[in-house]
Design a protein around this motif. Structure first.
Motif, PDB file in Angstrom:
ATOM      1  N   ASP A  89     -14.378  -3.978   2.771  1.00 35.07           N
ATOM      2  CA  ASP A  89     -13.279  -3.846   3.839  1.00 35.07           C
ATOM      3  C   ASP A  89     -13.972  -4.075   5.667  1.00 35.07           C
ATOM      4  N   LYS A  94     -10.820  -1.710   0.523  1.00 37.53           N
ATOM      5  CA  LYS A  94      -9.113  -1.565   0.273  1.00 37.53           C
ATOM      6  C   LYS A  94      -8.670  -2.650  -0.765  1.00 37.53           C
ATOM      7  N   ASP A  96      -7.516  -4.885  -2.610  1.00 35.53           N
ATOM      8  CA  ASP A  96      -7.137  -6.440  -2.495  1.00 35.53           C
ATOM      9  C   ASP A  96      -6.637  -6.978  -4.057  1.00 35.53           C
ATOM     10  N   ARG A  97      -6.472  -6.026  -5.503  1.00 40.81           N
ATOM     11  CA  ARG A  97      -5.678  -6.465  -6.260  1.00 40.81           C
ATOM     12  C   ARG A  97      -4.973  -5.658  -7.578  1.00 40.81           C
ATOM     13  N   ALA A 133       1.800  -3.877   0.346  1.00 39.36           N
ATOM     14  CA  ALA A 133       0.784  -4.513   0.847  1.00 39.36           C
ATOM     15  C   ALA A 133      -0.314  -4.882   0.390  1.00 39.36           C
ATOM     16  N   VAL A 134      -0.296  -5.125  -1.148  1.00 41.74           N
ATOM     17  CA  VAL A 134      -1.554  -5.513  -2.079  1.00 41.74           C
ATOM     18  C   VAL A 134      -0.920  -7.046  -2.126  1.00 41.74           C
ATOM     19  N   PRO A 135      -2.805  -7.121  -1.509  1.00 38.42           N
ATOM     20  CA  PRO A 135      -2.017  -9.210  -1.405  1.00 38.42           C
ATOM     21  C   PRO A 135      -2.726 -10.086  -2.537  1.00 38.42           C
ATOM     22  N   GLU A 136      -2.026  -8.275  -3.899  1.00 42.54           N
ATOM     23  CA  GLU A 136      -2.362  -9.964  -4.881  1.00 42.54           C
ATOM     24  C   GLU A 136      -2.200  -8.696  -6.149  1.00 42.54           C
TER      25      GLU A 136
END
Length: 145
Positions: A89, A94, A96-97, A133-136
């Motif tokens: 990132d 980061k 992200d999933r 805050a984790v997108p998925e």
């Protein structure tokens, strides 16, 4: 109210340094981690993502057990795996999933109720909330006969 503690001791630079993780219960006691166990394939140490995954799987599974109990369902067993993905990132990284995979066995539980209980546990467990805050964050739940 509950407050748990963990600590880390680190020596050296980022890539060449070494750390040790400890928990107040002693479950981890000066357990090693570093660049190689995080970004390479060194299996002699742990890494933050592995620990987050273990914590999330443990929290979710306990929340699922409580949800079954509240619903009057006799849970026989539940096994959860968590896969935490760390991606580049910009200059850093980061998560992200997080993919949770649950396999459970419970007498008299139908598929629809099982999925409802599992999704509710995922949404309600404190680690899921903390990791919002984790997108998925996904859940694949399989009910065994």
């Amino acid at each position: 109210m509950s407050e748990k503690k963990a600590s880390v001791h680190w020596e050296g630079a980022g890539k060449t340094g070494k750390g040790a993780i400890s928990t107040e219960t002693g479950a981890l006691k000066d357990y090693p981690y570093g660049f190689a166990s995080r970004f390479e394939d060194d299996r002699r140490g742990t890494n933050p993502e592995e620990i987050v995954g273990a914590a999330h799987a443990a929290c979710f599974t306990m929340a699922f057990a409580f949800a079954c109990e509240k619903a009057g369902v006799a849970l026989q067993q539940a096994d959860t795996q968590a896969s935490v993905r760390l991606v580049k990132d910009g200059e850093g990284f980061k998560i992200d999933r997080i993919a949770l995979t649950l396999t459970a066995r419970a007498a008299g539980l139908d598929e629809a109720k099982f999925q409802q209980l599992a999704q509710g546990a995922k949404a309600g467990c404190p680690l899921s909330k903390a990791l919002a805050a984790v997108p998925e964050i996904t859940l694949a739940a399989t009910l065994q006969a």
